[in-house]
Write an enzyme that holds these catalytic residues in place. Structure first.
Site, short mmCIF file in Angstrom:
data_model
loop_
_atom_site.label_atom_id
_atom_site.label_comp_id
_atom_site.label_asym_id
_atom_site.label_seq_id
_atom_site.Cartn_x
_atom_site.Cartn_y
_atom_site.Cartn_z
CG HIS A 186 -2.05 -1.00 1.08
ND1 HIS A 186 -3.32 -0.65 0.67
CD2 HIS A 186 -2.06 -2.34 1.25
CE1 HIS A 186 -4.07 -1.74 0.62
NE2 HIS A 186 -3.33 -2.78 0.97
CG ASP A 401 0.35 9.45 0.08
OD1 ASP A 401 0.26 8.31 0.53
OD2 ASP A 401 -0.32 10.41 0.50
P1 ADQ Z 1 -2.75 6.41 4.43
O1 ADQ Z 1 -1.34 6.86 4.55
O2 ADQ Z 1 -3.49 6.27 5.68
O3 ADQ Z 1 -2.86 5.06 3.61
P2 ADQ Z 1 -4.70 7.79 2.54
O4 ADQ Z 1 -4.66 7.02 1.28
O5 ADQ Z 1 -4.81 9.24 2.30
O6 ADQ Z 1 -3.43 7.56 3.47
O7 ADQ Z 1 -5.93 7.33 3.38
C1 ADQ Z 1 -6.31 7.99 4.53
C2 ADQ Z 1 -7.75 7.63 4.86
O8 ADQ Z 1 -8.04 8.12 6.16
C3 ADQ Z 1 -8.75 8.26 3.90
O9 ADQ Z 1 -9.75 7.34 3.58
C4 ADQ Z 1 -9.31 9.45 4.69
O10 ADQ Z 1 -10.66 9.74 4.41
C5 ADQ Z 1 -9.19 8.96 6.11
N1 ADQ Z 1 -8.98 10.10 7.02
C6 ADQ Z 1 -8.04 11.05 6.95
N2 ADQ Z 1 -8.19 11.94 7.94
C7 ADQ Z 1 -9.25 11.55 8.64
C8 ADQ Z 1 -9.91 12.05 9.82
N3 ADQ Z 1 -9.51 13.15 10.47
N4 ADQ Z 1 -10.96 11.36 10.26
C9 ADQ Z 1 -11.38 10.23 9.64
N5 ADQ Z 1 -10.81 9.73 8.55
C10 ADQ Z 1 -9.74 10.36 8.06
C11 ADQ Z 1 -1.93 4.12 3.03
C12 ADQ Z 1 -0.93 4.74 2.05
C13 ADQ Z 1 -1.66 5.51 0.97
C14 ADQ Z 1 -2.68 4.61 0.26
C15 ADQ Z 1 -3.55 3.87 1.27
C16 ADQ Z 1 -4.40 2.80 0.59
O11 ADQ Z 1 0.00 5.56 2.74
O12 ADQ Z 1 -0.74 6.04 0.02
O13 ADQ Z 1 -3.50 5.39 -0.57
O14 ADQ Z 1 -2.76 3.23 2.26
O15 ADQ Z 1 -3.62 1.90 -0.11
#
Ligand code: ADQ
Length: 496
Positions: A186, A401
């Site tokens: 991921h 990312d």
């Molecule tokens: P993350 O690094 O966690 O994931 P991301 O893909 O942006 O990053 O996902 C974050 C998730 O958390 C999103 O669904 C978002 O809506 C949720 N989120 C963020 N802030 C929030 C808050 N304050 N309250 C509730 N929910 C919140 C890792 C990798 C990424 C990759 C994903 C999936 O680092 O690059 O996209 O896995 O593979």
């Protein structure tokens, strides 16, 4: 399958056709002040991402539950009724892997989050290379493999997730050559020059090669991995994978497919949530509470140093200082989920971000109208979508990312085809969302210019860009991601 997380050692007779493996189970144990364990849905979106793959299948999810073994609060009945299961889990069974507090410190907080995480994100923070962190990583990966091999039916499909479990495919194949094993990373996979810093580089590559299919978010991640197999193991990869010919292994010749499977979101669901009257009202209320500025800018992230929260704060603050954003014209809302609070780099980051925000508000705030609003708290999905709907400009500026789902969620929530997405070139999402305002997060002036461009673009231009991104997201949603990975895994296995 009953909604029960059974006591250790009492479920040996159950086996499953599909085994999903992740560091965390989709339910999470927190110890209450009275010593009781309280269960909640795990943070992170893997549950929703895998829901389509789990639907209607005899599946089990294997992972850590958040409680330490031996459990200090263990009662005679270590099992727990989970009724109802968190949304989206359907009838999937859950099985725990036992991990001690000391192992979590070495394996998870240590090797995963201070070695692999920074190394795989361009070494933005310096990776720690310590032998005493590697040993628990090996040990916990081995334990996962043992647990999976007890639970997988003959010929079952096993889908292993993420950087915490890179040795599991090899350990598992050694025990159970009958299984079809998929691995999905991921986070980004780094270029050869960086990866080869890792003292245990060969072990990791060999660990991953235990899988039949290794998936990355982007073609460059897949290409990085393939060139490593040549450099470190003298293998002969082609564009779609490689063939291992090792007569000493029980499986003999074996094809490993390597490819890009960009993860996505449930686009229709975000679209539907955004259309509800409640969310529309909430979005209007948010703008109202912010003082109805001409522009609302938004950042939503886990509080992580890879996400470039500082990049956008610096750009926004400089635009205020330059007078290119007028006082009261725009408000920037940063929502940050607390993350990895036991790791020192994250504690320092929080201090740095909060200092930057405090300074900017002090320097540029008006009484009753701070230019930046900061929420360090998790939020439910509807509230998050209300912020997406309220925001004129979404700022997604990671230094690196894997994908970044927030960028996709924002576009999926804009059924009005309005709003502008400013997106880092170094997010995996940039490969697909080419109609965003793409920026190099290291180029401060470029980021400032992109923010201004996004704020002042003509509505027709924004409409064109957003329509294109949304149509891509409807065609490539998370359902398609999960199916295409599992279908590819099935194809390989039948060709064996
Ligand atoms: P993350 O690094 O966690 O994931 P991301 O893909 O942006 O990053 O996902 C974050 C998730 O958390 C999103 O669904 C978002 O809506 C949720 N989120 C963020 N802030 C929030 C808050 N304050 N309250 C509730 N929910 C919140 C890792 C990798 C990424 C990759 C994903 C999936 O680092 O690059 O996209 O896995 O593979």
């Amino acid at each position: 399958m009953p909604n029960v997380l059974p006591p250790y050692g009492q479920d040996m007779s159950d086996t499953f056709d599909l085994v999903v493996v992740a560091n965390r189970l989709p339910v999470w144990a927190d110890s209450g002040s009275d010593g009781d364990i309280m269960w909640s849905r795990s943070p992170g979106g893997l549950v929703s991402s895998l829901e389509p793959a789990l639907r209607g299948v005899d599946a089990v999810w294997v992972g850590w539950s958040g409680r330490y073994a031996p459990d200090p609060y263990a009662s005679d009945d270590y099992g727990v009724e989970l009724d109802p299961l968190p949304d989206g889990l359907g009838p999937c069974a859950l099985r725990e892997v036992e991990i001690t507090r000391e192992e979590i410190e070495g394996y998870y907080e240590g090797f995963c989050n201070t070695t692999i995480w920074p190394l795989y994100h361009d070494a933005i923070a310096s990776p720690a290379y310590h032998r005493h962190l590697w040993d628990p990583y090996v040990e916990v990966n081995r334990r996962f493999a043992e647990r999976i091999s007890e639970l997988a039916a003959h010929g079952a499909t096993v889908w292993v997730h993420d950087y915490q479990l890179q040795l599991v495919p090899r350990f598992l194949r050694d025990r159970r050559p009958d299984l079809r094993i998929g691995f999905f990373l991921h986070i980004p996979f780094p270029p050869v020059e960086l990866f080869t810093q890792l003292p245990w580089r060969k072990e990791i590559v060999e660990g991953l090669l235990g899988a039949d299919l290794i998936g990355f978010h982007t073609p460059s991640g897949a290409a990085n991995f393939l060139s490593l197999t040549q450099r470190l193991l003298d293998l002969d990869p082609d564009e779609t994978g490689l063939t291992l010919g090792d007569a000493t292994r029980p499986e003999g010749h074996r094809r490993v497919r390597v490819g890009a499977f960009p993860i996505s979101i449930d686009t229709a669901e975000y679209d539907a949530i955004a259309r509800t009257a409640e969310v529309q009202d909430e979005a209007a209320a948010i703008r109202d509470k912010l003082g109805n500025p001409k522009f609302v800018l938004l950042g939503v992230d886990r509080l992580d140093y890879t996400k470039g929260i500082d990049v956008r704060l610096k750009a926004f603050t400089e635009l205020l200082a330059d007078g290119r954003i007028k006082p009261g014209e725009a408000v920037f809302v940063q929502i940050a989920t607390p993350s990895r609070e036991n790791v020192e780099d994250y504690q320092r980051l929080r201090d740095e971000i909060e200092l930057m925000i405090g300074r900017a508000i002090g320097d540029h705030g008006l009484i009753g109208a701070p230019p930046i609003q900061y929420l360090h708290q998790p939020m439910d999905r509807e509230s998050l979508v209300a912020f997406y709907v309220a925001a004129d400009v979404m700022l997604v500026t990671p230094y690196r990312d894997g994908m970044n789902l927030v960028a996709k969620e924002y576009a999926a929530s804009r059924h009005d085809n309005g709003g502008a997405l400013v997106l880092s070139e170094f997010a995996g999402a940039a490969v697909e969302l080419t109609d965003s305002f793409l920026v190099n997060p290291y180029d401060a002036d470029g980021v400032k210019q992109a923010i201004l461009d996004a704020m002042h673009a003509e509505p027709a231009e924004l409409h064109r860009r957003m329509t294109a991104m949304r149509s891509l997201l409807f065609a490539h949603d998370v359902d398609r991601w999960a199916r295409s990975f599992l279908d590819s895994l099935g194809d390989i296995a039948t060709q064996r």
